[in-house]
Design a protein around this motif. Structure first.
Motif, short mmCIF file in Angstrom:
data_model
loop_
_atom_site.label_atom_id
_atom_site.label_comp_id
_atom_site.label_asym_id
_atom_site.label_seq_id
_atom_site.Cartn_x
_atom_site.Cartn_y
_atom_site.Cartn_z
N ARG A 1 0.83 -1.21 0.00
CA ARG A 1 0.00 0.00 0.00
C ARG A 1 0.86 1.25 0.00
O ARG A 1 0.60 2.21 -0.74
CB ARG A 1 -0.93 -0.01 1.21
CG ARG A 1 -2.01 -1.10 1.18
CD ARG A 1 -2.94 -1.00 2.38
NE ARG A 1 -3.86 -2.14 2.44
CZ ARG A 1 -3.62 -3.24 3.13
NH1 ARG A 1 -2.50 -3.35 3.85
NH2 ARG A 1 -4.50 -4.23 3.13
N GLN B 1 -7.29 -4.75 -5.78
CA GLN B 1 -8.50 -3.96 -5.97
C GLN B 1 -8.54 -2.77 -5.02
O GLN B 1 -8.96 -1.67 -5.38
CB GLN B 1 -9.73 -4.86 -5.78
CG GLN B 1 -9.88 -5.91 -6.87
CD GLN B 1 -10.96 -6.93 -6.57
OE1 GLN B 1 -11.38 -7.10 -5.42
NE2 GLN B 1 -11.42 -7.64 -7.60
N GLU B 2 -8.08 -2.99 -3.80
CA GLU B 2 -8.03 -1.90 -2.82
C GLU B 2 -7.06 -0.81 -3.27
O GLU B 2 -7.35 0.38 -3.18
CB GLU B 2 -7.58 -2.45 -1.47
CG GLU B 2 -7.44 -1.39 -0.39
CD GLU B 2 -6.79 -1.94 0.87
OE1 GLU B 2 -6.20 -1.12 1.62
OE2 GLU B 2 -6.86 -3.16 1.12
#
Length: 267
Positions: free
Chosen positions: A24, A48-49
């Motif tokens: 992330r 997808q996040e």
């Protein structure tokens, strides 16, 4: 500030909490991130996040202990992008991998070697394969490894994982020495116990049962050594990894970087 803008990063074992946090942060700092694990559904959800947050990510099923799968995947990444800038491997072990926490006099050789093969072996495979492609493309890059403070702790019934953690740190220094001439920096991240992760929560629960004490007591004993009376977060670990992978992170080449807010019982 996007300190990894236009970088190509690969995160192995990204189904885990730490590797997910690193992926992330890489994305938020501008990198194109490839997230891999044996659990494809988990890394697909992570992809997808990341995309929902405006990042660029791709998911793939890769076993970080299978040299052929690692090589084939990194070869494809390089073919698609012309380079490979950053690699991070977040692999870890569970109590089941070690047969619980048997005393050293009772542990089998297989139980002792299990963490060495899974942790150190996987870091060896992903690091050297990534370095091979970084050298071939003459693009330099950053290889980030993961270790645990067990390497410098004195805890009973953890001979295998303690030895494996120390081995990863030693391997970091060797790899940095070998590949520095090719412009590749090699750094090892050593987070403190991250209470928000499923793995640490599981370890605390298992140890509490083994010793017949409340989990809260174990947590309190660990936190008693906090210098700042606070503990690191997953986000802080991810941000540290992004910084180390950036151009500024070159100052930490060959080092073991503790991310623990300072511990009195860790040298």
């Amino acid at each position: 500030m996007q300190i990894l803008k236009d970088k190509v990063a690969v995160v192995f074992a990204a189904s885990g909490d730490i590797a997910g946090a690193v992926a992330r942060s890489f994305s938020q700092h501008g990198a194109k991130v490839y997230v891999t694990a044996r659990n494809f559904d988990a890394v697909k959800a992570l992809t997808q996040e990341i995309k929902a947050g405006g990042g660029i990510a791709e998911a793939a099923k890769v076993d970080a202990l299978n040299e052929t799968e690692i090589d084939n995947f990194l070869k494809k990444v390089v073919a698609d992008n012309g380079k490979l800038d950053v690699v991070f491997n977040g692999i870890a072990v569970d109590y089941n991998d070690m047969g619980g926490r048997p005393p050293t006099t009772m542990a089998t050789f297989g139980q002792f070697m299990a963490p060495m093969e899974k942790i150190c072996g996987s870091q060896f495979l992903t690091s050297r394969t990534a370095a091979k492609y970084m050298i071939e493309t003459r693009s330099g890059g950053t290889v980030l490894l993961l270790t645990a403070a067990l390497s410098r702790s004195k805890l009973s019934n953890l001979a295998g994982i303690t030895a494996a953690s120390a081995a990863v740190e030693g391997m970091t220094r060797v790899m940095a020495t070998e590949w520095g001439g090719e412009g590749i920096k090699v750094i090892c991240i050593c987070p403190g116990a991250l209470m928000e992760t499923k793995r640490i929560a599981g370890w605390i629960e298992s140890a509490a049962k083994q010793y017949g004490i409340p989990p809260e007591q174990l947590v309190a004993q660990y936190k008693a050594f906090d210098i700042l009376k606070t503990s690191p977060t997953l986000k802080q670990v991810g941000e540290t990894a992004a910084f180390l992978a950036s151009e500024t992170g070159v100052a930490f080449n060959s080092h073991i970087v503790d991310v623990d807010c300072g511990k009195l019982n860790i040298l």
